[in-house]
Design a protein around this motif. Structure first.
Motif: not given
Length: 341
Positions: A19-38
């Protein structure tokens, strides 16, 4: 601010943190400056690798779409350092950021990290890591000066955006060219699955980076915030003492690798200024009848003693030729296959 491309690396090793892993990935997806990739790097756990590949590559649940997330197997020996090196080698961004697998980044995390790179001399930018206590609040005896025990920013670091000797690995980013100059994270230092909780692999890398690029600037920006989960077992004094002892071992590894001067430069200020101030605060609170004051004093003394014991044991073993790490210290140079887009 110039557009920055970030690859975010999240190293994982156990299904217990699903569950923590999915939350970590989701927090990257919601960045105001989008990541190129995770890049989710799995440390020698085939079942977890298959499960995450199915979940994340398909864009299911809280995960990002397939084109934003890649699930990778650690291509090196078991441990956090090799996992990070795998992510570095296969990343495509101009910058590589690292997020713990049991942490969640605030929405502007990447944006604040990116702002530090407006100065071309800046090779690394870290942020502030706040604890999420399993019990809902900080244990009364747990001193803020020792929050590094649970992977968080500790009391004594200067506020704002400031130069530092090293960033903290669970909330950090590096310019891609930093790895060209200094290589990657050293194996033989840091976490190795369920083994003793060693650390300091980012310290060793940052010191090595400073030697390779003497004009390099490393920053911490306390606006780049993540929230790090602290499980119940890490709120206990037994873990506190064990982790402090392991830190002493780790500091000895770093000193052996890069020399005592640089290896303990920051720690001298910490032990001569930050910790005595913490003891004074604890004694004052105890005299005023405030809860936890005496406990914090005792924890600071015990933490220093445990770290000093670990350091002394490791140095003695090194002098006698006895191995005290979980492998040879190797400054692995990742092969940068991705390239800057």
């Amino acid at each position: 601010m110039k557009h920055r491309t970030f690859s975010v690396v999240i190293c994982v090793y156990t299904e217990e943190r699903w569950t923590d892993i999915l939350k970590a990935v989701e927090s990257v997806r919601r960045q105001s400056l989008p990541a190129l990739e995770t890049l989710v790097v799995v440390d020698h756990n085939p079942r977890l690798l298959d499960r995450l590949t199915e979940e994340l590559s398909a864009g299911r649940g809280t995960a990002s779409p397939a084109e934003e997330v890649r699930v990778l197997a650690n291509a090196g020996p078991r441990g956090l350092s090799a996992g990070r090196n795998t992510g570095i080698a296969l990343s495509r961004g101009e910058f590589v950021a690292f997020l713990d697998d049991d942490a969640m980044a605030e929405r502007d995390w990447l944006r604040h990290l990116a702002e530090g790179y407006d100065d071309p001399r800046v090779m690394a930018v870290g942020g502030r890591t706040l604890p999420l206590w399993a019990s809902g609040r900080r244990p009364a005896w747990f001193p803020e000066e020792f929050d590094w025990v649970v992977g968080c920013t500790y009391r004594g670091l200067p506020p704002g955006r400031v130069p530092v000797r090293n960033v903290l690995g669970g909330n950090a980013s590096f310019r891609r060219t930093a790895f060209d100059a200094a290589g990657g994270f050293a194996t033989g230092i840091g976490r190795d699955g369920d083994r003793r909780p060693l650390g300091c692999e980012e310290t060793e890398l940052c010191i090595r980076l400073g030697r390779a690029l003497p004009d390099a600037v490393l920053l911490i920006d306390d606006r780049a915030v993540i929230h790090h989960r602290v499980p119940a077992q890490r709120e206990r004094f037994r873990y506190f003492r064990t982790r402090a002892y392991a830190e002493g071992l780790s500091k000895a590894l770093v000193s052996h690798s890069v020399g005592i001067g640089k290896g303990l430069e920051t720690e001298r200020r910490y032990t001569t200024r930050v910790l005595p101030a913490g003891v004074v605060r604890g004694l004052r609170d105890a005299l005023l009848g405030r809860p936890g004051g005496a406990g914090r004093v005792g924890a600071i003394v015990a933490g220093v003693a445990a770290a000093a014991a670990g350091y002394a044991v490791a140095r003695a073993r090194a002098r006698s030729g006895v191995a005290f790490s979980h492998g040879p210290i190797t400054a692995y140079a990742p092969r940068l296959e991705g390239g800057t887009p």
